[in-house]
Design a protein around this motif. Structure first.
Motif, PDB file in Angstrom:
ATOM      1  N   LYS A 148     127.540  74.357  -4.524  1.00  0.00           N
ATOM      2  CA  LYS A 148     128.301  74.394  -3.263  1.00  0.00           C
ATOM      3  C   LYS A 148     127.677  75.339  -2.235  1.00  0.00           C
ATOM      4  N   ILE A 149     126.367  75.311  -2.126  1.00  0.00           N
ATOM      5  CA  ILE A 149     125.656  76.121  -1.139  1.00  0.00           C
ATOM      6  C   ILE A 149     125.550  75.326   0.160  1.00  0.00           C
ATOM      7  N   PRO A 150     126.015  75.855   1.282  1.00  0.00           N
ATOM      8  CA  PRO A 150     125.858  75.142   2.558  1.00  0.00           C
ATOM      9  C   PRO A 150     124.373  74.878   2.801  1.00  0.00           C
ATOM     10  N   ALA A 151     124.050  73.664   3.206  1.00  0.00           N
ATOM     11  CA  ALA A 151     122.637  73.325   3.354  1.00  0.00           C
ATOM     12  C   ALA A 151     122.415  72.312   4.452  1.00  0.00           C
ATOM     13  N   LEU A 152     121.198  72.311   4.960  1.00  0.00           N
ATOM     14  CA  LEU A 152     120.788  71.387   6.009  1.00  0.00           C
ATOM     15  C   LEU A 152     119.621  70.559   5.505  1.00  0.00           C
ATOM     16  N   ARG A 153     119.650  69.279   5.800  1.00  0.00           N
ATOM     17  CA  ARG A 153     118.545  68.391   5.408  1.00  0.00           C
ATOM     18  C   ARG A 153     117.592  68.250   6.583  1.00  0.00           C
ATOM     19  N   PRO A 154     116.312  68.527   6.387  1.00  0.00           N
ATOM     20  CA  PRO A 154     115.325  68.401   7.472  1.00  0.00           C
ATOM     21  C   PRO A 154     115.218  66.971   7.974  1.00  0.00           C
ATOM     22  N   ALA A 155     114.597  66.807   9.105  1.00  0.00           N
ATOM     23  CA  ALA A 155     114.376  65.474   9.662  1.00  0.00           C
ATOM     24  C   ALA A 155     113.578  64.624   8.670  1.00  0.00           C
ATOM     25  N   PRO A 156     113.792  63.305   8.677  1.00  0.00           N
ATOM     26  CA  PRO A 156     113.103  62.419   7.733  1.00  0.00           C
ATOM     27  C   PRO A 156     111.583  62.593   7.740  1.00  0.00           C
ATOM     28  N   GLU A 157     111.028  62.902   8.917  1.00  0.00           N
ATOM     29  CA  GLU A 157     109.568  63.075   9.017  1.00  0.00           C
ATOM     30  C   GLU A 157     109.064  64.283   8.221  1.00  0.00           C
ATOM     31  N   LEU A 158     109.980  65.195   7.907  1.00  0.00           N
ATOM     32  CA  LEU A 158     109.598  66.427   7.211  1.00  0.00           C
ATOM     33  C   LEU A 158     109.963  66.411   5.737  1.00  0.00           C
ATOM     34  N   GLN A 159     110.643  65.367   5.315  1.00  0.00           N
ATOM     35  CA  GLN A 159     111.237  65.369   3.983  1.00  0.00           C
ATOM     36  C   GLN A 159     110.217  65.535   2.860  1.00  0.00           C
ATOM     37  N   ALA A 160     110.503  66.488   1.995  1.00  0.00           N
ATOM     38  CA  ALA A 160     109.740  66.683   0.758  1.00  0.00           C
ATOM     39  C   ALA A 160     110.763  66.677  -0.369  1.00  0.00           C
ATOM     40  N   LYS A 161     110.334  66.330  -1.566  1.00  0.00           N
ATOM     41  CA  LYS A 161     111.306  66.274  -2.657  1.00  0.00           C
ATOM     42  C   LYS A 161     110.658  66.505  -4.011  1.00  0.00           C
ATOM     43  N   ALA A 162     111.494  67.020  -4.902  1.00  0.00           N
ATOM     44  CA  ALA A 162     111.057  67.159  -6.285  1.00  0.00           C
ATOM     45  C   ALA A 162     111.080  65.786  -6.927  1.00  0.00           C
ATOM     46  N   SER A 163     110.104  65.511  -7.752  1.00  0.00           N
ATOM     47  CA  SER A 163     110.086  64.283  -8.541  1.00  0.00           C
ATOM     48  C   SER A 163     110.076  64.725  -9.996  1.00  0.00           C
ATOM     49  N   TYR A 164     111.248  64.734 -10.609  1.00  0.00           N
ATOM     50  CA  TYR A 164     111.373  65.285 -11.956  1.00  0.00           C
ATOM     51  C   TYR A 164     110.791  64.356 -13.017  1.00  0.00           C
TER      52      TYR A 164
END
Length: 296
Positions: free
Chosen positions: A218-234
């Motif tokens: 429950k940490i307040p968070a912001l998602r970057p613009a789609p052009e900046l999106q990075a993600k973990a691939s587990y």
């Protein structure tokens, strides 16, 4: 003296409503050692681990750290485990092949988690995250930012990569320098497994986290613009020198099962159709059966 020695050799007893019982004991060969990306601490220790123990009667023992750090410890023979869960496929590649110690033969991509900017709701900068663009807030004087080491953890590398893209997108050539400083800035770079705790305790105002962390806690968070999106691939794999190979197979079967995947979703992880890399023929039959079922 003799009494003290005898007492030290006796397992402690637990008294519950007047009934004396011994604590649950696990044989060493019933213990499954899982080395996993630090962003999964809460998920593994409070959900997957206990559920696995309840379902199988085997003991879960976890070790959390940056994915690259764990891989380096495996290669350096500083740590052994049965199952390895990484936040980046590239980390597995560094353990494959004779030149890399032949620790990994195959691995499965099973989930993803986007990189977010999380902040402490009690921080003096919290209101600004609601009224300004996140990169502007991160440039505020005195803001305390936390991130992981780009050399030891994929999340740290994703952070630098995302900020570099943001500098171009928002036409701010000095954005990385103003927000992150040097890649290994000691004022910001922290062990992945401690980052959430520091934010929650107020030692940090903001930080870079995967969605599984922000959603789960429950940490307040912001998602970057789609052009900046990075993600973990587990990814997960059974290490070739696993001391408890049978237990490792049992854990992987559980994590990829319908129950395991449901727990992943509950903790904010994006479950994806499993894909296998490496030598498919080396995958244990029961794991292959679970993969086939999950792919349908």
């Amino acid at each position: 003296m003799i009494r003290k020695l005898l007492a030290s050799l006796v397992a402690p007893l637990v008294v519950v409503t007047g009934i004396v019982t011994a604590p649950p004991a696990f044989a060493e060969n019933d213990t499954v050692n899982v080395l996993y990306a630090g962003s999964l601490v809460n998920l593994m220790e409070r959900s997957i681990g206990p559920a696995f123990e309840k379902a199988t009667g085997q003991q879960f023992r976890g070790y959390a750290a940056g994915s690259n750090k764990i891989a380096n410890e495996i290669k350096g023979k500083l740590r052994r485990g049965d199952v390895f869960i990484s936040a980046s496929p590239k980390v597995n590649s560094s353990l494959m092949g004779e030149a890399n110690g032949d620790h990994v033969t195959w691995y499965v991509n099973f989930a993803e988690s986007p990189l977010m900017i999380g902040y402490n709701p009690h921080s003096k900068f919290a209101s600004q995250f609601k009224s300004k663009r996140w990169d502007q807030v991160l440039q505020e004087p005195g803001i305390r930012i936390g991130r992981t080491d780009p050399k030891l953890d994929p999340k740290g590398a994703f952070t630098v990569e995302m900020m570099t893209k943001a500098a171009e997108l928002y036409h701010q050539p000095d954005l990385v320098e103003k927000t992150l400083g040097a890649p290994e800035n000691p004022a910001q770079v922290l062990p992945e497994e401690t980052l959430v705790g520091r934010l929650q305790s107020g030692q940090l105002d903001a930080g870079f986290f995967y969605s599984t962390e922000t959603s789960d806690l429950k940490i307040p968070a912001l998602r970057p613009a789609p052009e900046l999106q990075a993600k973990a691939s587990y990814t997960l794999t059974i290490l070739n020198d696993a001391p408890n190979h049978t237990g490792a197979v049992s854990f992987v079967d559980f994590l990829l099962s319908e129950q395991g995947r449901a727990l992943l979703k509950q903790h904010g992880v994006d479950v994806v159709k499993p894909t296998v890399s490496g030598n498919v023929q080396a995958i244990p039959p029961s794991v292959q059966a679970v993969l086939d079922a999950a792919a349908q």
